[in-house]
Scaffold this active site. Structure first.
Site, PDB file in Angstrom:
ATOM      1  N   SER A  48       0.820  -1.218   0.000  1.00 51.53           N
ATOM      2  CA  SER A  48       0.000   0.000   0.000  1.00 51.53           C
ATOM      3  C   SER A  48       0.852   1.266   0.000  1.00 51.53           C
ATOM      4  O   SER A  48       0.342   2.355  -0.295  1.00 51.53           O
ATOM      5  CB  SER A  48      -0.922   0.011   1.225  1.00 51.53           C
ATOM      6  OG  SER A  48      -0.170   0.024   2.427  1.00 51.53           O
ATOM      7  N   HIS A  49       2.152   1.134   0.326  1.00 48.19           N
ATOM      8  CA  HIS A  49       3.038   2.295   0.341  1.00 48.19           C
ATOM      9  C   HIS A  49       4.195   2.154  -0.652  1.00 48.19           C
ATOM     10  O   HIS A  49       5.155   2.908  -0.600  1.00 48.19           O
ATOM     11  CB  HIS A  49       3.607   2.515   1.747  1.00 48.19           C
ATOM     12  CG  HIS A  49       2.595   3.047   2.719  1.00 48.19           C
ATOM     13  ND1 HIS A  49       1.577   2.265   3.217  1.00 48.19           N
ATOM     14  CD2 HIS A  49       2.421   4.269   3.264  1.00 48.19           C
ATOM     15  CE1 HIS A  49       0.837   2.994   4.044  1.00 48.19           C
ATOM     16  NE2 HIS A  49       1.318   4.209   4.084  1.00 48.19           N
ATOM     17  N   GLU A 189      -4.315   1.139   3.061  1.00 46.54           N
ATOM     18  CA  GLU A 189      -4.889  -0.202   3.096  1.00 46.54           C
ATOM     19  C   GLU A 189      -6.311  -0.201   2.535  1.00 46.54           C
ATOM     20  O   GLU A 189      -6.736  -1.163   1.887  1.00 46.54           O
ATOM     21  CB  GLU A 189      -4.884  -0.736   4.528  1.00 46.54           C
ATOM     22  CG  GLU A 189      -3.501  -0.976   5.106  1.00 46.54           C
ATOM     23  CD  GLU A 189      -2.737  -2.062   4.367  1.00 46.54           C
ATOM     24  OE1 GLU A 189      -3.392  -2.987   3.828  1.00 46.54           O
ATOM     25  OE2 GLU A 189      -1.499  -1.991   4.318  1.00 46.54           O
TER      26      GLU A 189
END
Length: 335
Positions: A48-49, A189
């Site tokens: 997610s990052h 997320e």
């Protein structure tokens, strides 16, 4: 790996991110700093990052919101306060620029703070805290974003997801580092769930009308809830004050008011604190004492220290590569 993913080495991920950023206005130094953070996220299993954030970084360059050639400057405001001005650039290079001075000040004074101003932050915090903890220091960091979380008792988003990160050094072992949002779930997320078509657990967020929802797309248009009700809400407020009010930077609602909504990070601030455990009165025993606590935690079935899974995944990624979503790769190729 399935047909929806492509196996990539960490070096390939790093090169893809670097080349993409440079193609859209970053100089090499800024591009490599951002690419390193993206690569670490992918390598540690925090997709997610990772590359999922690359289109957002590019959007800010294309819109002119971020200066991809910015050169951060460091100013010693006091013996134990090291201010870094990112001059409207991305946060990773600003963090790299100030880190050595923060560590030096903490080892001289016992405790030191590094306020970062004029930056655009879009990454996981553990990638920033871990190097400070690896230098033998206890570390803490926090940053805000744009309104995404409803204050306890309220009905409209006011706080950012406002993550906090804490790192504890360990002798001969990777530091213990945890990184968590003050919301029930990190916005990244939720974005990942929306991309993959997954429902959210109950109690994560509400839709645009304030109704509880498990639809990630609806929650992204609405707002997230703070974890633990008023407790998480208070932590989110603390982050606003540390990363905004204390250092002369924006609160989340102020960052949103001037943002161009190009899909990338707004301009804001970050607060980092470092402490030398050797200068707090227990020079010979602090490390072993902490290990006694960690041993007690791990003695219970089903427990693990924060970050242990991340380090396991890191080793696997270094050896075998990372399965990257083809949806993300298609978006990057389209850039």
């Amino acid at each position: 790996m399935d047909k929806n993913t492509t196996l990539m080495s960490l070096d390939t991920i790093r090169a893809l991110a670097t080349d993409t950023l440079m193609a859209h206005g970053c100089d090499r130094e800024n591009a490599e700093a951002v690419a390193e953070i993206i690569t670490k996220a992918e390598g540690d299993g925090c997709h997610s990052h990772g590359l999922m954030r690359l289109p957002g970084y590019v959007a800010t360059l294309k819109s002119g919101k971020v200066n991809g050639k910015a050169r951060p400057t460091v100013k010693q405001l006091a013996p134990a306060i090291v201010q870094v001005n990112g001059h409207n650039g991305f946060a990773p290079l600003a963090l790299q620029t100030g880190r050595a001075e923060l560590i030096k000040s903490a080892k001289t004074c016992g405790i030191a703070a590094m306020p970062l101003i004029g930056i655009h932050h879009f990454a996981a915090l553990w990638t920033e805290v871990e190097p400070v903890a690896e230098a033998g220091l206890v570390a803490f960091a926090c940053t805000s974003y744009k309104p995404a979380v409803i204050p306890a008792g309220g009905s409209q988003a006011l706080y950012g997801t406002n993550p906090i990160c804490f790192g504890w050094p360990r002798m001969g072992k990777p530091p213990m580092v945890f990184d968590q949002a003050s919301s029930v779930m990190a916005r990244g997320e939720v974005m990942l769930a929306a991309r993959e078509g997954h429902k959210l657990p109950e109690g994560v967020g509400v839709d645009a009308d304030g109704n509880p929802s498990t639809d990630p797309d609806a929650v992204l248009k609405g707002a997230l809830l703070a974890f633990g009700g008023y407790k998480g809400s208070s932590i989110a407020m603390m982050v606003e004050l540390l990363a905004g009010g204390l250092i002369g930077e924006s609160f989340s609602f102020e960052a949103a008011a001037r943002d161009n909504n190009d899909g990338g990070p707004p301009q804001g601030g970050e607060f980092m604190l470092a402490m030398d455990p050797n200068l707090f009165g227990d020079q010979s025993g602090w490390a072993d004492h902490a290990e006694a606590l960690f041993d007690q935690i791990k003695a219970q079935d089903g427990t693990r220290l924060p970050g242990e899974r991340r380090h396991r995944v890191r080793g696997e990624s270094e050896a075998s590569g990372v399965a990257v979503s083809n949806i993300i790769l298609d978006k990057i190729r389209a850039l």
